[in-house]
Design a protein around this motif. Sequence first.
Motif, mmCIF file in Angstrom:
data_model
loop_
_atom_site.group_PDB
_atom_site.id
_atom_site.type_symbol
_atom_site.label_atom_id
_atom_site.label_comp_id
_atom_site.label_asym_id
_atom_site.label_seq_id
_atom_site.Cartn_x
_atom_site.Cartn_y
_atom_site.Cartn_z
ATOM 1 N N SER A 190 17.214 58.370 52.647
ATOM 2 C CA SER A 190 16.542 57.237 52.007
ATOM 3 C C SER A 190 15.029 57.383 52.123
ATOM 4 C CB SER A 190 17.004 55.909 52.617
ATOM 5 O OG SER A 190 16.712 55.841 54.005
ATOM 6 N N ASP A 191 14.313 56.806 51.164
ATOM 7 C CA ASP A 191 12.852 56.864 51.108
ATOM 8 C C ASP A 191 12.294 55.788 52.047
ATOM 9 O OD1 ASP A 191 10.162 56.705 50.463
ATOM 10 O OD2 ASP A 191 10.479 56.658 48.297
ATOM 11 N N PRO A 192 11.498 56.128 53.046
ATOM 12 C CA PRO A 192 10.980 55.111 53.970
ATOM 13 C C PRO A 192 10.138 54.028 53.286
ATOM 14 C CG PRO A 192 10.687 57.302 54.881
ATOM 15 C CD PRO A 192 11.130 57.496 53.456
ATOM 16 N N CYS A 193 9.436 54.375 52.212
ATOM 17 C CA CYS A 193 8.646 53.410 51.433
ATOM 18 C C CYS A 193 7.622 52.649 52.279
ATOM 19 C CB CYS A 193 9.566 52.420 50.713
ATOM 20 S SG CYS A 193 10.356 53.084 49.248
ATOM 21 N N GLU A 194 7.113 53.277 53.306
ATOM 22 C CA GLU A 194 6.142 52.584 54.158
ATOM 23 C C GLU A 194 4.872 52.234 53.390
ATOM 24 O OE1 GLU A 194 6.367 51.300 57.112
ATOM 25 O OE2 GLU A 194 8.418 51.965 57.482
ATOM 26 N N ASP A 195 4.527 53.015 52.364
ATOM 27 C CA ASP A 195 3.351 52.693 51.562
ATOM 28 C C ASP A 195 3.558 51.403 50.774
ATOM 29 O OD1 ASP A 195 5.346 54.140 50.144
ATOM 30 O OD2 ASP A 195 3.920 54.660 48.567
ATOM 31 N N VAL A 196 4.784 51.179 50.268
ATOM 32 C CA VAL A 196 5.087 49.943 49.549
ATOM 33 C C VAL A 196 5.052 48.763 50.507
ATOM 34 C CG1 VAL A 196 6.815 48.712 48.185
ATOM 35 C CG2 VAL A 196 6.452 51.174 47.831
ATOM 36 N N LEU A 197 5.634 48.926 51.690
ATOM 37 C CA LEU A 197 5.624 47.857 52.682
ATOM 38 C C LEU A 197 4.199 47.500 53.078
ATOM 39 C CD1 LEU A 197 8.638 48.744 52.776
ATOM 40 C CD2 LEU A 197 8.566 48.360 55.248
ATOM 41 N N SER A 198 3.357 48.507 53.257
ATOM 42 C CA SER A 198 1.964 48.250 53.632
ATOM 43 C C SER A 198 1.216 47.521 52.527
ATOM 44 C CB SER A 198 1.259 49.580 53.956
ATOM 45 O OG SER A 198 1.839 50.192 55.084
ATOM 46 N N TRP A 199 1.479 47.899 51.260
ATOM 47 C CA TRP A 199 0.820 47.233 50.131
ATOM 48 C C TRP A 199 1.227 45.770 50.062
ATOM 49 C CZ3 TRP A 199 2.132 44.583 45.730
ATOM 50 C CH2 TRP A 199 1.143 44.433 44.756
ATOM 51 N N LEU A 200 2.514 45.485 50.205
ATOM 52 C CA LEU A 200 2.979 44.100 50.168
ATOM 53 C C LEU A 200 2.351 43.278 51.290
ATOM 54 C CD1 LEU A 200 6.756 44.714 49.383
ATOM 55 C CD2 LEU A 200 5.125 43.522 47.891
ATOM 56 N N ASP A 201 2.272 43.861 52.467
ATOM 57 C CA ASP A 201 1.684 43.149 53.596
ATOM 58 C C ASP A 201 0.207 42.836 53.341
ATOM 59 O OD1 ASP A 201 1.869 42.185 56.426
ATOM 60 O OD2 ASP A 201 0.389 43.770 56.739
#
Length: 356
Positions: A190-201
């Motif tokens: 699975s893709d960790p998507c930490e960049d998306v999580l950081s953007w949302l935050d």
Amino acid sequence: MTAIEDPTRPVREEDAFDIARVDAFLKQHIAGLEGTPAVTQFPGGASNLTYLLRYANRELVLRRAPRGAKAKSAHDMLREARVMAALRPSYPYVPAILACCDDADVIAQDFYVMERFDGSILRRDLPPALGLDRDDVRRLCTGFIDRLIELHHVDIAQAGLAALGKGEGYIARQVSGWSERWRQAATDGSDPCEDVLSWLDAQQPAHDNASCVIHNDYRFDNVVLAADDPLRIIGVLDWEMATIGDPLMDLGGSLAYWVQADDDPVFQSFRRQPTHVAGMLSRREVIAYYGERSGLDVANFGFYEVFGLFRLMVIIQQIYRRYALGQTTQPQFAGFGDAARYMGQRCRRIIAGMVA
């Protein structure tokens, strides 16, 4: 005109329950039921399970959670029934709750039974038998949005639902909570998507727009159209995730499913409602219409659109995790891992301004 009946299928082996026990329970709580029910299963829905119970003189709908691991706050059938019962006097599109069961001796899981609406439910494609032209489709679409706005204007105190909410900070709680759910749902590849999580935050609004009843899964396949008038919505279903929260978050969640005619082929393959047909509003038009009719500022809707897709990505990945762990054998879930990865990429494209 007659309803386009929502098809059911034989109950899958892993979803079966003891019909005799349920029948005995229901006859203790619902007067006048005749005979033994014929039970079939609605194929839609990847979370809770829904069944049609056909008695000799009445049709009922039963809702229960799936077997297997569950998210902490998900699949609470009795909460869903309580919300529906409280909301129905203020929002008449809610089905009447007829019986609730928390007795593990019946089917080992909580469940509730509600009335069945006589009407049509739209799935992937618009049935030609409905006879809707472009103007009809547009009226259907705007009516669909109007029902959501109507829900958002329900007086939560009068409905007795204020206790569902936790006050200001709904958006922040959602970003934090769904980010944690995403991390817990990870599987190999699975893709960790930490960049998306950081953007949302970083991009989340500082304050909620309002505090109101939100459905949290408002789609065309969760509404029922009148048998004699397919432009009139008579029912809204699937209140599992309903709560008190921000209305623009609710709209963003709805738009995550809004596949329009000019979307890329992969997103087109996800379509489960006829939002692509001539007459349907585009996502941009839906946002503008909602803002005009609700009075809320929708000028900076990008955060809500990305969050809606992200939340759908989490739901898809949670279901895939159950499949990967062997807790469900439904073959349709085999591709959900790929679908979650695509959703992460789509979030990135919106963030980068590449999706209109």
